[in-house]
Design a protein around this motif. Sequence first.
Motif, PDB file in Angstrom:
ATOM      1  N   HIS A 116       0.830  -1.202   0.000  1.00 25.78           N
ATOM      2  CA  HIS A 116       0.000   0.000   0.000  1.00 25.78           C
ATOM      3  C   HIS A 116       0.870   1.259   0.000  1.00 25.78           C
ATOM      4  O   HIS A 116       0.563   2.240  -0.686  1.00 25.78           O
ATOM      5  CB  HIS A 116      -0.919  -0.013   1.222  1.00 25.78           C
TER       6      HIS A 116
ATOM      7  N   SER B 165       2.327   1.680  -3.524  1.00 17.11           N
ATOM      8  CA  SER B 165       1.335   2.138  -4.505  1.00 17.11           C
ATOM      9  C   SER B 165       0.968   3.602  -4.291  1.00 17.11           C
ATOM     10  O   SER B 165       0.667   4.317  -5.249  1.00 17.11           O
ATOM     11  CB  SER B 165       0.077   1.262  -4.418  1.00 17.11           C
TER      12      SER B 165
ATOM     13  N   GLY C  88      -0.404   3.409  -8.150  1.00 12.61           N
ATOM     14  CA  GLY C  88      -0.921   2.042  -8.143  1.00 12.61           C
ATOM     15  C   GLY C  88      -1.190   1.529  -9.544  1.00 12.61           C
ATOM     16  O   GLY C  88      -1.368   2.286 -10.489  1.00 12.61           O
ATOM     17  N   SER C  89      -1.194   0.231  -9.683  1.00 13.28           N
ATOM     18  CA  SER C  89      -1.546  -0.430 -10.934  1.00 13.28           C
ATOM     19  C   SER C  89      -2.636  -1.456 -10.652  1.00 13.28           C
ATOM     20  O   SER C  89      -2.886  -1.819  -9.500  1.00 13.28           O
ATOM     21  CB  SER C  89      -0.324  -1.115 -11.545  1.00 13.28           C
TER      22      SER C  89
ATOM     23  N   LEU D 296      -1.112  -4.601  -9.044  1.00  9.74           N
ATOM     24  CA  LEU D 296      -0.735  -4.401  -7.650  1.00  9.74           C
ATOM     25  C   LEU D 296      -1.968  -4.346  -6.755  1.00  9.74           C
ATOM     26  O   LEU D 296      -1.964  -4.881  -5.641  1.00  9.74           O
ATOM     27  CB  LEU D 296       0.069  -3.109  -7.508  1.00  9.74           C
ATOM     28  N   PHE D 297      -3.028  -3.719  -7.261  1.00 11.72           N
ATOM     29  CA  PHE D 297      -4.270  -3.643  -6.493  1.00 11.72           C
ATOM     30  C   PHE D 297      -4.858  -5.033  -6.275  1.00 11.72           C
ATOM     31  O   PHE D 297      -5.343  -5.353  -5.182  1.00 11.72           O
ATOM     32  CB  PHE D 297      -5.276  -2.752  -7.225  1.00 11.72           C
TER      33      PHE D 297
ATOM     34  N   GLU E 263      -2.814  -6.887  -3.665  1.00 17.23           N
ATOM     35  CA  GLU E 263      -3.133  -6.352  -2.340  1.00 17.23           C
ATOM     36  C   GLU E 263      -4.503  -6.836  -1.868  1.00 17.23           C
ATOM     37  O   GLU E 263      -4.685  -7.188  -0.697  1.00 17.23           O
ATOM     38  CB  GLU E 263      -3.104  -4.825  -2.411  1.00 17.23           C
TER      39      GLU E 263
END
Length: 252
Positions: A167, A170, A175-176, A179-180, A183
Amino acid sequence: MDQSFSSFFDSQPRSSSRSSWTYESLKNFREISPVVQTHLKQVYLSLCCALIASAVGAYFHIIWNIGGLLTTLATLGCMFWLLATSPHEEQKRVSLLMASSFLQGASIGPLIELALDFDSSILVSAFVGTGIAFACFSGAAMLAKRREYLYLGGLLSSGVSMLFWLHFASSIFGGSVGLFKIELYLGLLVFVGYIVYDTQEIIEKAHLGDLDYVKHALMLFTDFIAVFVRILIIMLKNSAQKEEERKKKRRN
């Protein structure tokens, strides 16, 4: 930690030779004393009341739009206040539990409102799915041998640390989508693990004389909300993607 891992792996051959569960095995709570069973009833009753309070908080947000950063900070403040209050002040601590639950419900109110505007059935499905997952994993922790899953504590703490740094990264570097998703799904896995870990920790602490049902209910409430929010986001994203695909097909 090493001893925990070794005891876990040593127990695997024994667990693999167990017979399948029967109705009698589901009623097997011989390792849980009557005092601890009574404590667990108080914990889960308090948890149900906390969930009702959070639902009321979400409803208040939908009516008056009270949820946001302030309610999130107030939630954390009530939780810390509860943990800092003496266990002898039972009525005050129960009130703080209900207040923090109400504020937590208001804090996730915008997400719930979004789900209601998009498709109300998604909200119901997410809540039912979370309830089923919570009951299954918490029940599995109760039926398992004492301390069998306490080794998860270190792994889950590492998972929370990874979530924090993901977090943090990002928020700084941008953020991408990938990655989201990492997470989101990692967080779901971590907090499902916490349901099992916290249930066994509550049982073990109760065996050692810690019968603070308010604090234990707060632990499980936090796990439930964390899992619910992530399941709801996943279901909303999947439904939105399907809706976009349908619109593209209609255009073509």
